[in-house]
Design an enzyme around this catalytic site. Structure first.
Site, short mmCIF file in Angstrom:
data_model
loop_
_atom_site.label_atom_id
_atom_site.label_comp_id
_atom_site.label_asym_id
_atom_site.label_seq_id
_atom_site.Cartn_x
_atom_site.Cartn_y
_atom_site.Cartn_z
CE LYS A 72 -2.41 2.50 13.64
NZ LYS A 72 -3.24 2.87 12.48
CG ASP A 124 -5.18 -7.20 11.56
OD1 ASP A 124 -4.23 -8.00 11.67
OD2 ASP A 124 -5.12 -6.17 10.87
CG HIS A 177 4.42 1.27 8.75
ND1 HIS A 177 3.91 0.53 9.80
CD2 HIS A 177 3.46 1.27 7.80
CE1 HIS A 177 2.69 0.11 9.51
NE2 HIS A 177 2.39 0.54 8.30
NE ARG A 220 -5.41 -0.35 2.85
CZ ARG A 220 -4.91 -1.56 2.98
NH1 ARG A 220 -4.95 -2.40 1.98
NH2 ARG A 220 -4.36 -1.94 4.11
CE LYS A 222 -6.31 -0.59 6.52
NZ LYS A 222 -5.89 -1.87 7.08
CG HIS A 271 4.69 -3.57 7.70
ND1 HIS A 271 4.69 -2.24 7.31
CD2 HIS A 271 3.60 -4.12 7.12
CE1 HIS A 271 3.65 -2.01 6.52
NE2 HIS A 271 2.96 -3.12 6.39
CB THR A 312 -0.93 0.01 1.23
OG1 THR A 312 -0.14 -0.20 2.42
CG2 THR A 312 -1.96 -1.11 1.13
CE LYS A 337 -0.25 5.90 11.84
NZ LYS A 337 -0.15 6.39 10.46
CB THR A 338 6.06 10.20 15.75
OG1 THR A 338 6.21 10.53 14.35
CG2 THR A 338 6.82 8.93 16.04
CD GLN A 363 -4.92 -12.88 3.75
OE1 GLN A 363 -5.30 -11.71 3.66
NE2 GLN A 363 -4.46 -13.37 4.89
#
Length: 445
Positions: free
Chosen positions: A247, A212, A61, A102, A98, A64, A56, A250-251, A191
């Protein structure tokens, strides 16, 4: 006691016993769910398994990293890992977790993303260690010639709509305001077929993923059972959250990427270094390969002197080296020492312009004319007229005289001191310092 990996020369040479993969995930706090029979199957000997990564974006990041570490542990336990980059599933979009669909990416963008992700994944796994060598696969390779009619005949008929609608990822979306398109609804079939294909063609018996993904993974095991009367297995890992419930990954400036062009090794290192004690105790188990004894020793040392941040440093150093390099870690350490300690500026000479700018991101930056600097600029004029480091020349002179100003880490105590291009770092930069911690980057252009 687990035996040696019969295929791995390195393990035999160094007398390293093969670990129990599931037990390894358990004590590290990574295991979430496991299908009955999976552990017994893995303990029989070498097994092949895979994890999928959808392209995606053009970089993975830190979110993962749990799955990457799972594959690393899988391989270290003597098994054969497959990293699947979803060139096909990326075209569909996974609805799991989600709240809205997307935006679909173009084929060119997806292909670019696939190449980037493949390059990153190859840094973490061993692709040259005999029978347990990792393999990279792309599901676009087996879907590109699959017609729609063939798919609904050969795949769709094996899984009922009732079965698909019972999945949490589907139910939540159907009950929400946005609903779900047929494209996303079909994701679990796509999948599921991935698992069937890899089971049939690569003898992949296990699919792993985040918690998930449980619904999508067991759809694959069900497809294998219904389509080929076969048996396959599933393992999921915990979704990582911070101790305060916010989360992970994330920053304030966004996601923490593995691509150094998106998140510099310095910022990457700082992300881990700035974790809380509670998170560090959890994350050092998940994101490093340190043994249980090593971690317990580090925890004991940390508890004796929390202000030294022993756990955070051990975590940040290991994961920075694994994700980037030892050289990148050293640059991050020197940057930290410079900004927060008494480190020198010499390390900046080895960095390119973008890397220097990244070191000073978030700090005030000014530009000056190279021609003017070549002729010589009075330091007071530079800091109070050519830039706004000081609001006035009077204030600049006062602080310079008082010893509160440095340029390139050298104290300047003469308000009439002249600076020229010979003072530039990398022939381009001056670093002004006001007081102990106020830095300013001046760029010559």
């Amino acid at each position: 006691m687990p035996g040696f990996c019969q295929f791995c020369y390195i393990c035999r040479k160094n007398n390293i016993a093969r670990m129990n993969f599931v037990e390894e995930l358990r004590w590290r706090g990574m295991l979430h769910d496991i299908m009955p029979g999976t552990e017994e199957e893995l303990n029989k000997g070498q097994t092949s398994g895979y994890i999928g990564f959808d392209p995606t974006a053009d970089s993975l990041h830190v979110g993962h990293l749990t799955q990457i570490m799972t594959l690393i542990h899988f391989q270290r336990a003597g098994h054969k890992p497959f990293a699947l980059v979803g060139g096909a599933t990326g075209m569909v979009g996974d609805p799991s977790g989600k709240s809205a669909e997307r935006n679909l990416l173009s084929e060119d963008v997806l292909n670019h993303n696939v190449r980037c992700l493949e390059g990153q994944l190859k840094k973490f796994l061993d692709f040259d260690c005999g029978a347990k060598s990792a393999e990279m696969v792309n599901n676009y390779d087996w879907f590109k010639n699959f017609t729609f009619l063939d798919f609904i005949r050969d795949v769709g008929k094996h899984i009922t709509v009732n079965y698909m609608m019972a999945k949490d990822s589907v139910k939540k979306r159907l009950e929400g305001e946005t609903g779900m398109s047929f494209t996303e609804f079909s994701y679990q079939l796509v999948q599921g077929y991935d698992f069937y294909y890899l089971w049939k063609e690569k003898n992949c018996l296990v699919q792993m993923g985040g918690s998930d993904q449980w619904g999508n993974i067991v759809t694959g095991t069900e497809m294998i059972r219904r389509k080929a009367s076969g048996t396959a297995y599933a393992i999921t890992t915990q979704l990582i959250k911070k101790a305060d419930g916010t989360k992970f990954g994330k920053t304030e400036s966004g996601a923490v990427w593995l691509d150094p062009a998106k998140t510099s090794p310095y910022k990457f290192y700082q992300f881990w270094l700035n974790t809380t004690d509670a998170d560090a105790k959890s994350w050092i188990r998940i994101f490093t390969l340190k043994s249980q004894q090593e971690i317990e020793n580090l925890e004991a040392d940390h508890d004796q002197a929390p202000h030294l941040r022993i756990l955070q440093k051990a975590l940040a150093e290991e994961i920075t080296v694994r994700s980037h390099s030892e050289e990148a870690l050293q640059t991050a350490l020197k940057t930290s020492e410079f900004l927060f300690g008494g480190g020198s500026l010499e390390f900046l000479n080895g960095l390119n312009k973008e890397q220097v700018l990244d070191v000073f991101e978030g700090l005030p930056q000014f530009t000056i004319s190279t021609a003017e600097l070549a002729a010589g600029i009075n330091v007071t004029d530079l800091l109070a007229e050519k830039t706004t480091v000081f609001p006035s020349k009077g204030e600049a002179r006062k602080m310079i005289t008082g010893g509160g100003v440095s340029v390139n880490k050298q104290k300047v105590d003469d308000p009439a001191h002249s600076l020229t291009t010979s003072d530039l770092i990398n022939n381009r930069f001056l670093v002004a310092q006001k007081g102990k911690k106020n830095y300013f980057l001046i760029i010559s252009e």
